[in-house]
Design a protein around this motif. Structure first.
Motif, PDB file in Angstrom:
ATOM      1  N   TYR A 138       0.861  -1.171   0.000  1.00 38.00           N
ATOM      2  CA  TYR A 138       0.000   0.000   0.000  1.00 38.00           C
ATOM      3  C   TYR A 138       0.901   1.225   0.000  1.00 38.00           C
ATOM      4  CZ  TYR A 138      -3.274   3.612   1.281  1.00 38.00           C
ATOM      5  OH  TYR A 138      -4.025   4.765   1.283  1.00 38.00           O
ATOM      6  N   CYS A 139       0.618   2.184  -0.882  1.00 40.11           N
ATOM      7  CA  CYS A 139       1.450   3.379  -1.013  1.00 40.11           C
ATOM      8  C   CYS A 139       0.593   4.633  -1.060  1.00 40.11           C
ATOM      9  CB  CYS A 139       2.274   3.316  -2.301  1.00 40.11           C
ATOM     10  SG  CYS A 139       3.374   1.891  -2.422  1.00 40.11           S
ATOM     11  N   GLU A 140       1.149   5.706  -0.518  1.00 38.90           N
ATOM     12  CA  GLU A 140       0.538   7.032  -0.610  1.00 38.90           C
ATOM     13  C   GLU A 140       1.624   8.045  -0.921  1.00 38.90           C
ATOM     14  OE1 GLU A 140      -1.800   8.504   2.640  1.00 38.90           O
ATOM     15  OE2 GLU A 140      -3.070   6.719   2.680  1.00 38.90           O
ATOM     16  N   LYS A 141       1.273   9.002  -1.770  1.00 37.42           N
ATOM     17  CA  LYS A 141       2.180  10.113  -2.033  1.00 37.42           C
ATOM     18  C   LYS A 141       2.021  11.159  -0.940  1.00 37.42           C
ATOM     19  CE  LYS A 141       1.059  11.278  -6.255  1.00 37.42           C
ATOM     20  NZ  LYS A 141       1.017  11.761  -7.634  1.00 37.42           N
ATOM     21  N   THR A 142       3.119  11.850  -0.650  1.00 37.32           N
ATOM     22  CA  THR A 142       3.043  12.971   0.277  1.00 37.32           C
ATOM     23  C   THR A 142       2.313  14.118  -0.417  1.00 37.32           C
ATOM     24  OG1 THR A 142       5.249  13.692  -0.437  1.00 37.32           O
ATOM     25  CG2 THR A 142       5.119  12.351   1.575  1.00 37.32           C
ATOM     26  N   SER A 143       1.834  15.070   0.362  1.00 37.36           N
ATOM     27  CA  SER A 143       1.025  16.161  -0.200  1.00 37.36           C
ATOM     28  C   SER A 143       1.785  16.993  -1.226  1.00 37.36           C
ATOM     29  CB  SER A 143       0.487  17.056   0.913  1.00 37.36           C
ATOM     30  OG  SER A 143       1.548  17.607   1.662  1.00 37.36           O
TER      31      SER A 143
END
Length: 157
Positions: A138-143
């Motif tokens: 699971y991955c998320e980009k920083t803002s």
């Protein structure tokens, strides 16, 4: 370059193979992986990049739980934090291949170009049973869109 990628793959496998045994019933869940990644993204925002990346690379820190640890990449595939092996920090991992030969870091970075969060499937050495198993990251980009924070689980079989 291929020898370097192979060496990194073998080294990572050796590191993970040396991990502590985790009972099957205590495996990390998808919900826990998502929560850890979200915690990591928030920690970067609240504490600054340098402090956060150092904490995420600390094997005994708050971003390591059983077989779950965070990895953080710049969009070019360079690891800037790695909870399982600090030696990977600063290395471009874009050509790394999984157990089936899939360039999973390259695919991950391509997915991050069009999605702010996502799950990715690949195979990897399970540190508990030392077998190549299906894994999900699971991955998320920083803002600011500059970093991709990821944490993975082994699929329940």
């Amino acid at each position: 370059m291929k020898k370097t990628v192979l060496a990194i793959t073998v080294a990572l496998g050796a590191v993970l193979a040396g991990g502590s045994a985790v009972a099957e019933e205590k495996r990390v869940t998808a919900k826990e992986a998502e929560a850890m990644v979200k915690k990591g993204v928030s920690y970067i925002k609240a504490n600054g990049r340098d402090k956060a990346l150092a904490e995420m690379t600390d094997k005994t820190g708050q971003f390591v739980d059983r077989e779950l640890y965070l990895t953080v990449y710049k969009m070019d595939g360079t690891a800037v934090a790695h909870g399982a092996n600090a030696k990977f920090v600063g290395k471009n991992m874009i050509d790394l291949r999984d157990g089936n030969g899939k360039e999973h870091i390259r695919e991950r970075m391509e997915m991050a170009k069009t999605k702010s969060s996502f799950w990715q499937d690949f195979t990897f050495l399970n540190p508990v049973n030392k077998k190549i198993e299906p894994k999900q990251m699971y991955c998320e980009k920083t803002s600011d869109g500059e970093l991709v924070v990821c944490g993975g689980i082994y699929k329940q079989m």
